[in-house]
Motif scaffolding. Sequence first.
Motif, mmCIF file in Angstrom:
data_model
loop_
_atom_site.group_PDB
_atom_site.id
_atom_site.type_symbol
_atom_site.label_atom_id
_atom_site.label_comp_id
_atom_site.label_asym_id
_atom_site.label_seq_id
_atom_site.Cartn_x
_atom_site.Cartn_y
_atom_site.Cartn_z
ATOM 1 N N GLY A 59 0.796 -1.236 0.000
ATOM 2 C CA GLY A 59 0.000 0.000 0.000
ATOM 3 C C GLY A 59 0.821 1.275 0.000
ATOM 4 N N VAL A 60 2.151 1.175 0.029
ATOM 5 C CA VAL A 60 2.968 2.392 0.062
ATOM 6 C C VAL A 60 3.043 3.045 -1.323
ATOM 7 C CG1 VAL A 60 5.344 3.241 0.374
ATOM 8 C CG2 VAL A 60 4.314 1.747 2.088
ATOM 9 N N ILE A 61 3.053 2.230 -2.384
ATOM 10 C CA ILE A 61 3.146 2.801 -3.734
ATOM 11 C C ILE A 61 1.817 3.496 -4.053
ATOM 12 C CG2 ILE A 61 3.364 2.222 -6.183
ATOM 13 C CD1 ILE A 61 5.179 -0.137 -5.309
ATOM 14 N N PRO A 62 1.859 4.828 -4.286
ATOM 15 C CA PRO A 62 0.594 5.553 -4.481
ATOM 16 C C PRO A 62 -0.042 5.186 -5.825
ATOM 17 C CG PRO A 62 2.477 7.048 -4.732
ATOM 18 C CD PRO A 62 3.026 5.712 -4.355
ATOM 19 N N ILE A 63 -1.380 5.080 -5.803
ATOM 20 C CA ILE A 63 -2.122 4.702 -7.014
ATOM 21 C C ILE A 63 -3.284 5.674 -7.149
ATOM 22 C CG2 ILE A 63 -3.719 2.922 -7.875
ATOM 23 C CD1 ILE A 63 -1.683 0.863 -6.967
ATOM 24 N N ASN A 64 -3.538 6.186 -8.363
ATOM 25 C CA ASN A 64 -4.642 7.148 -8.509
ATOM 26 C C ASN A 64 -5.967 6.424 -8.720
ATOM 27 O OD1 ASN A 64 -4.761 6.330 -11.166
ATOM 28 N ND2 ASN A 64 -3.856 8.189 -12.010
ATOM 29 N N SER A 65 -7.036 7.220 -8.919
ATOM 30 C CA SER A 65 -8.381 6.629 -8.972
ATOM 31 C C SER A 65 -8.539 5.709 -10.176
ATOM 32 C CB SER A 65 -9.412 7.738 -9.049
ATOM 33 O OG SER A 65 -9.139 8.538 -10.199
ATOM 34 N N ARG A 66 -7.706 5.915 -11.198
ATOM 35 C CA ARG A 66 -7.825 5.044 -12.368
ATOM 36 C C ARG A 66 -7.008 3.770 -12.199
ATOM 37 N NH1 ARG A 66 -7.046 10.082 -14.555
ATOM 38 N NH2 ARG A 66 -4.867 9.671 -15.060
ATOM 39 N N GLY A 67 -6.365 3.622 -11.037
ATOM 40 C CA GLY A 67 -5.563 2.424 -10.796
ATOM 41 C C GLY A 67 -4.170 2.536 -11.378
ATOM 42 N N GLU A 68 -3.710 3.762 -11.704
ATOM 43 C CA GLU A 68 -2.366 3.943 -12.266
ATOM 44 C C GLU A 68 -1.389 4.324 -11.166
ATOM 45 O OE1 GLU A 68 -4.131 5.801 -16.439
ATOM 46 O OE2 GLU A 68 -3.657 7.094 -14.760
ATOM 47 N N LYS A 69 -0.170 3.805 -11.274
ATOM 48 C CA LYS A 69 0.850 4.110 -10.253
ATOM 49 C C LYS A 69 1.332 5.543 -10.404
ATOM 50 C CE LYS A 69 2.495 -0.563 -10.625
ATOM 51 N NZ LYS A 69 3.450 -1.391 -11.291
ATOM 52 N N GLN A 70 1.502 6.205 -9.279
ATOM 53 C CA GLN A 70 2.016 7.577 -9.276
ATOM 54 C C GLN A 70 3.501 7.514 -8.941
ATOM 55 O OE1 GLN A 70 -0.856 10.562 -9.025
ATOM 56 N NE2 GLN A 70 -1.014 9.003 -10.579
ATOM 57 N N ARG A 71 4.304 7.208 -9.963
ATOM 58 C CA ARG A 71 5.731 6.956 -9.695
ATOM 59 C C ARG A 71 6.467 8.194 -9.230
ATOM 60 N NH1 ARG A 71 4.356 4.182 -14.372
ATOM 61 N NH2 ARG A 71 4.274 1.917 -14.084
#
Length: 1596
Positions: free
Chosen positions: A1563-1575
């Motif tokens: 759960g640390v890797i941020p993910i936006n509402s579309r399910g895409e990683k916020q690298r």
Amino acid sequence: MATRIQSRFVALSSSPQRTASYWTTMAERTSAGLLSMMLEPTPAVAMTLPAEVREKLAELELELSEGDITQKGYEKKRSKLLAPYIPQIQGVDPSLQIDNRIQASSQVVLPVSKHNKSRAGNARDERFRSDLHTEAVQAALAKYKERKMPMPSKRRSVLVQSSVEACTPPDTSSASEDEGSLRRQGRLATSTPYQGHSHPAVEHWFNRVIQGSSTSSSASSTSSHPGGRSVTNSAAHAALNANATATALADLMAHTQLDNHSAPPDVTGLSERSSIHLERPQVGSVRGVSRSYNHHASMMETADGCEWGGDGSLTLIDVQQPDPNQPRPEGQQMSPLEGEPLGVATNWPPSLPAALQRWATTHPKNPCLTALDNAGKPVYTLTYGKLWTRSQKLAYTLLNKLSSRNEPLLMPGDRVALVFPNNDPMMFMVAFYGCLLAELVPVPIEVPLTRKDAGSQQIGFLLGSCGVTLALTTDACQKGLPKAQTGEVVTFKGWPRLLWFVTDGKHVVKPPKDWHPSVREASNDIAYIEYKTSKEGSTMGITVSHSAMLAHCQALTQACGYTEGETITNVLDFKREAGLWHGVLTSVMNRMHVISIPYSLMKVNPLSWIQKVHMYKARVAVVKSRDMHWSLLAQRDQRDISLSSLRMLIVADGANPWSISSCDAFLNVFQARGLRPEVICPCACSSEAMTVAIRRPPEMGVPPPGKAVLSMSGLSHGVIRVDTEEKLSVLTVQDVGQVMPGAVVCVVRVEGTPFLCQTDEVGEICVSSGSSGLAYYGLPGMTKNIFETIPVKPSGVSVSDRPFIRTSLLGFVGPDNLVFVVGKIDGLMVVSGRRHNADDVVATALAVEPMKFVYRGRIAVFSVSVLHDERIVVVAEQRPDASEEDSFQWMSRVLQAIDSIHQVGVYCLALVPANTLPKAPLGGIHISETKQRFLEGALHPCNVLMCPHTCVTNLPKPRQKQPEVGPASMIVGNLVAGKRIAQACGRDLGQLEDNDQARKFLYIQDVLQWRAQATPDHPLFLVLNSKGTVASTASCLQLHKRAERVAAALMGRLNTGDHVALVYPPGIDLIATFYGCLYAGCVPVTVRPPHPQNLATTLPTVKMIVEVSKSVCILTTQAIMKLLKSKEATAAVDIKSWPTVMDTDDLPRKKCPQTYKPPTPEMLAYLDFSVSTTGILAGVKMSHSATSALCRSIKLQCELYPSRQIAICLDPYCGLGLALWCLCSVYSGHQSILVPPLELESNASLWLSAVSQYKVRVTFCSYSVMEMCTKGLGSQTEALRLRNVNLSCVRTCMVVAEERPRITLTQTFSKIFKDLGLSPRAVSTTFGCRVNIAICLQPNRLGKLAEQGTSGPDPTTVYVDMRALRHDRVRLVERGSPHSLPLMESGKILPGVKVVIANTETKGPLGDSHLGEIWVSSPHNATGYYTVYGEEALHADHFNTKLSFGDTQTIWARTGYLGFLRRTDLTDASGERHDALYVVGSLDETLELRGMRYHPIDIETSVIRSHKSIAECAVFTWTNLLVVVVELEGSEQEALDLVALVTNVVLEEHYLIVGVVVVVDPGVIPINSRGEKQRMHLRDGFLADQLDPIYVAYNM
């Protein structure tokens, strides 16, 4: 050449006088004076320190090395001993002590003191490790005094005790370098970790430029002297003497001096260039900095693995060509070496059972075996008479009393397992001879202790292949085996079902008087099977015939001079190899008395075997060098033991090159107790060939033993060089004696055809004799390779007709026909074409003051194959009291020592907690099991250091950018190559005739008013709640009325063109206020409401959108309005700066006077704000004309009309989600069933149940919804079926995304829900982006077309070469081919949309075999970005740009995504061939590394596959280092396992070296509402040290 080598080998006699003169002449002869350093401790010490002081010092050293004394105690005692002599060496610069010592020793040889003469001639070492080697290690380390490297950081919970704070390095970038200097890799280093006090100003992290591979550094110590002739000038002589005296104690000081460096040394660059500091640039300028590598000049390129070059040709993985200057063998061709003939004594028995029968008859009372308990007391003495009667009883019982279904269970020739513990030799011997008498074949194996013993499964395979059904064991052992609930012994993993038979007295039956076992002459039938474990961990059974067993006993008897009635002490495992051959077989042939010392006793009392030799006046002892070493520890307490009775001390592992130091140290100590130097007899054994060579006892008149000091560099090239230039990189080996009687030995090349070696070449020793194994049981192919080798001469003629057996020993034949062994095939590691021996690397690691941090003997070295080469891995057990920093420092020094002495880099060094490495049956480490665990990620280390930068020297060369070709040649080139320009379009809107009533309206709000009049009660929307019940609905009229109320409320307060933020949860309110704004002439901005439980992170985004969009008013619900102004909100934002907030819950039922009519369709209709994956908030402007065109295009593509129903499970705030929720239903008149994705968190089946309930044919969802369904419902399909969920109605399920289609997820989804009737062809993908929210939609068989049986084609999947893709080339390959990447088409291009693939830099069109940026032209493109910062100019070309050549008139928008077009063989409904668009990834997210373009998702996919506990992964670059963040789903002890696996897989599949591995919680890797990683968010969190990582590893 051969004679030169011969003369360099030295045969040492036992005569001290000859030895002394030998030392002097040798030192004069060897230019380096190497051997003079082997004197003990140095010649100068002999002058200064009295003998007793030296003896005490040696004892102290030993105590320290074994951990019996602390470092502090050692230093205290040592300085006390040395106090009287210290003044002599004051004033010597400590930094010169090592240098001077070596120079002195290489230039002068002093007379040997009397004390030295009284010692053994070959005495060299008072400690276990070779002095010479330790000295070499110390000198090598002296070069690296002040190097620093970053320590890994661990979370507190992972540390038992920690002394380092985790600090994330600042963001830096590579600086420019000196003109003309080679471009090198940037390497990590850090300041010493801080403890307690505040961190000082951040030091430069990259304070060195990474040098090329460390292996290129010279390994000779800077202090070695090239000269070394004896000095005649007396003044110089005197000066040197003084110097030698002064530096003598420096030798003893060397340990401590090297201990006291506070900072861990830098293992990163090994050449001596000055550091180059890199300036820290402004943060933000470092994304995607290209990384350049350079490897040593000696690397050449040949084809092994291949990469794509910049010009489209293949570039190759560097495969090292042989160095033209490397040493080559120069000796003559060797000829096979024959042992003396096997003499036949008249009284030798015809077979072993016959021998036993004879002694039982003639000497029944003679002792055969004495077994000891753990206290060393004799438990039982077995006489020859007893052995015979008991074996007879057992044989009779096995043949006659065991039956199954009235059939005898065993027949002669059947195999039987012997499972006996190491402390019960007596029962084993009875069982072994019992089997021989019954003509059964014993298969001795280890006692399985648990179901998960290391290698136990492989033993099971062996038993299964041998057809074993019966296991013999003792009563005590049987009771100790793990039991099933039935009380029977469990079936171990991989084992056949066994019947366990206890051989103790009460279970065996006395045979009748007339029964006699058949005692025959030795035949070629199998006598027994000995197991052997290969390097890879597989277990083979070696069959030994009766005749070979007897011949081997005869050969050993002759070679060792065994006589009847001798006493022999055996410390080895009696079940196999030398322990079995000497202690069970040959002993019986010669009526000897064996004293068997169990391993458990040795652990308690290491001196027990010596006490038994003394007590029983044993003539022979069979030991391993480990036993000799252990006995040195305990010998101080024993003054009254004598070894004078020994005529032969057989060292069974004499073939290990490092056994020589044990032999020497043992002799040093025990010569005073009657041990004669010449009785030490090393031997070389192999399971296949049995005894290969053994040093004969002195009475046989054999040549004196020999020693060779060999260049390790030469050995690594497979040649023998004595006069080495690398003064420190030498290996001293002793001979293992002469060839066995009756055997022929030759040395052949290790790889390829078995050509005979030259005399100065190292090869595999092969033996041909009648006393060796026959075959591997049941493995004819391997048997042929190993047991039937025919060595050939260079001419191709075979050496002899007899087949030879490969022994897996590496060695050569030296002077006097003595055999020398320098290593084993099992320990051979071939790195970059050079051979290294695992044992040698272990010895080097142990010479780095190991005792404080790791356990001696608990260290494993092996190689793993990564990227077409072997890589060395070192694993050791760490002592529990070692601090984090100490261990790390030790590790870094081990790396330096190995690099310097072996000229090879270590790929991975891991420390594991004490007692966690898999053990071999009798101590030691199970290497293959350790390797297996390492590769599976199951070692659970507590410290890891990876050094891929120094080891991996065969990466493909970085790609050079080619000069761009001009536009004209580009077009011509494409024409010539038959490639078309990559351009495609959807159907032409002008030619599409349809009865679209809405077309006559320019504005979407007019369409709603028309529908409210024409079909007032037609249902448009239906919103479901989490229970699946209808929460709200809206017909055309209802929606119109609600919109009017909103417009009436706005009209008096706001001006035309004002922006209004709509902050609503998904529902009808949002849609009604959207149209209300349009009615009032305002511009709606849809905003996701803040999450009540997570205001701190979600509210600032709301605030930002409101501010950036310049909204003058916020419309929302009462609940959210309270939230925006709550106390909690004040902590996150300044709530006073909100614009007017209105709630629309209870608006008066007012009708607005008239709706606003925009003057032109080009006016702004609404703003669409979204956060990209790179973390950038971008709002785009949608005009009225674009909005209408979008709705028309989607209507035509999906064939939407009023009688249709579609289900939408998307967020309604931006992109296609917003269009489908708010616009399409109103335009096309179809009914939309709206499922808010948030409701799926409490009811995962909500969306699919709704689709089934309303029999929906078209549905839209996002990847995050799909993932929730696969994870949440994967195991519940049966329950859903029982609830009548049926998905067979679904014709098309479209996944809305702004990314490459997630092919694995869509396939998994289809597979899971196939059981509920979902068609495998239903799932398809869409593609949109900021500049155009709907470029592709993939409808499947719909409406009229479906009825006609035609349709849009199915989405196609292609496989492309990932390596070509990195060079922006598209090369199609077959499915499953190496480096293939599956890509799914992103959908069918919408009507009215044109797409072209353009070069990102030249802006020219590309051919369809190129990867380029997707450009789009369509009436529904957005008109531009809406930002508050006035940066429109920056992005103007995103929305209106033109091609630099070709069609230069069309205005295109740049999507910012890379992709390619492919014309497929499929045709669409109109008969046209279908152009498929493949999206590969976002241009902003790509990583430019080593001149190539990488897509993060590809690296992440590889990483996630590498270990079952990796839940998610994200990668980004940081100062041209690749950082991999993995989420660990499992226990924290697995965190460090991931470091090596992640590094391996990225190297193997992407040819990239990972710079940093960060292990974090799920759960640390941020993910936006579309399910895409916020690298990029993740990167910022990493740099700000906000991830709270479990572990951070910096790869060197």
